[in-house]
Design a protein around this motif. Structure first.
Motif, short mmCIF file in Angstrom:
data_model
loop_
_atom_site.label_atom_id
_atom_site.label_comp_id
_atom_site.label_asym_id
_atom_site.label_seq_id
_atom_site.Cartn_x
_atom_site.Cartn_y
_atom_site.Cartn_z
N GLY A 101 -6.42 1.87 -53.65
CA GLY A 101 -5.10 2.03 -53.04
C GLY A 101 -5.14 3.00 -51.86
N ASP A 102 -4.21 3.95 -51.84
CA ASP A 102 -4.11 4.92 -50.75
C ASP A 102 -5.28 5.88 -50.71
N ARG A 103 -6.03 5.98 -51.80
CA ARG A 103 -7.15 6.93 -51.86
C ARG A 103 -8.43 6.36 -51.25
N ARG A 104 -8.43 5.10 -50.82
CA ARG A 104 -9.62 4.45 -50.26
C ARG A 104 -10.27 5.25 -49.13
N PRO A 105 -9.52 5.82 -48.18
CA PRO A 105 -10.17 6.55 -47.08
C PRO A 105 -11.00 7.75 -47.52
N PHE A 106 -10.77 8.26 -48.73
CA PHE A 106 -11.53 9.43 -49.19
C PHE A 106 -12.91 9.06 -49.73
N LEU A 107 -13.19 7.77 -49.91
CA LEU A 107 -14.50 7.33 -50.36
C LEU A 107 -15.45 7.40 -49.18
N GLN A 108 -16.49 8.23 -49.28
CA GLN A 108 -17.42 8.46 -48.18
C GLN A 108 -18.78 7.86 -48.50
N VAL A 174 -11.47 21.04 -44.47
CA VAL A 174 -10.51 21.37 -45.51
C VAL A 174 -10.85 20.56 -46.76
N ILE A 175 -10.44 21.08 -47.90
CA ILE A 175 -10.65 20.37 -49.16
C ILE A 175 -9.32 19.73 -49.55
N VAL A 176 -9.35 18.41 -49.83
CA VAL A 176 -8.16 17.64 -50.14
C VAL A 176 -8.25 17.18 -51.59
N ASN A 177 -7.14 17.30 -52.33
CA ASN A 177 -7.05 16.80 -53.69
C ASN A 177 -6.80 15.30 -53.61
N THR A 178 -7.72 14.48 -54.16
CA THR A 178 -7.59 13.02 -54.03
C THR A 178 -6.53 12.44 -54.97
N ASP A 179 -6.14 13.18 -56.01
CA ASP A 179 -5.09 12.70 -56.90
C ASP A 179 -3.71 12.80 -56.25
N THR A 180 -3.45 13.94 -55.58
CA THR A 180 -2.14 14.17 -54.96
C THR A 180 -2.15 13.88 -53.46
N MET A 181 -3.34 13.72 -52.88
CA MET A 181 -3.53 13.52 -51.44
C MET A 181 -2.89 14.64 -50.64
N GLU A 182 -3.10 15.88 -51.10
CA GLU A 182 -2.56 17.07 -50.45
C GLU A 182 -3.66 18.07 -50.16
N TYR A 183 -3.41 18.94 -49.17
CA TYR A 183 -4.32 20.02 -48.83
C TYR A 183 -4.50 20.91 -50.06
#
Length: 187
Positions: A101-108, A174-183
């Protein structure tokens, strides 16, 4: 299967609902002025890809499916499929890219993730909770802004827009929480 309250649902949770296995893709917790709070969940069927929007109240019980977790390395994406490799057996599997879903861009590339299996069938991917990203676009700090309550918009190197504290500049990690998609914090 473990029973959980409807308000404990979060993105990535797999549940047994209406005779099928469903993954929570997006979950919004709503507290209306009248009535009780509920979780508005966008669910995706893991076998046939159907989508379903469902409301779960806190007193509703849902069956969370216990899946076996295996660490696998992300290799590449092709034709809407994500290709992962088992780091022990070097066996490769493909999963639908929409699963994240919305978390796809965080997969590196090269990232190690937990792939969830139901028996021998790979069903879901759990990203690490915290991912490091680079800020590529941000507004300059305005005089009078304090770090306590104010945030400014920023664009990360993966294209995701988040809110960051005013002391974060362009080219900072920066470190981003992938569950909440927040800084979460500075890297």
């Amino acid at each position: 299967m473990a029973k959980i309250n409807g308000n404990e649902l979060k993105p990535g949770t797999i549940i047994d609902h209406d005779g099928g296995l469903w993954a929570a893709v997006k979950v919004t917790h709503v507290k209306p002025g009248k009535g009780g709070a509920f979780a508005q969940a966008e669910l995706k069927n893991l076998r046939d890809g159907r989508k379903l929007n469902e409301r779960f109240r806190s007193e509703d019980k849902v069956d969370q499916v216990d899946l076996e977790m295996k660490d696998q390395q992300f290799l590449y994406e092709t034709d809407g499929k994500l290709v992962f490799m088992d780091t022990e057996t070097y066996e490769q599997i493909e999963l639908d890219a929409e699963l994240l879903g919305d978390r796809r861009p965080f997969l590196q590339d090269g990232m190690t993730v937990a792939v969830q299996y139901y028996g021998e069938e790979p069903l879901n991917v759990r990203l690490p909770v915290k991912v490091t990203c680079k800020v590529v676009e941000s507004e300059p700090v305005q005089n009078g802004q304090t770090a306590s309550k104010s945030y400014k918009p920023a664009v990360l190197d993966n294209g995701v827009r988040i809110m960051v504290p005013p002391f974060i500049d362009i080219d900072e990690d920066v470190i981003v929480n992938t569950d909440t998609m927040e800084y979460s914090e500075r890297a």
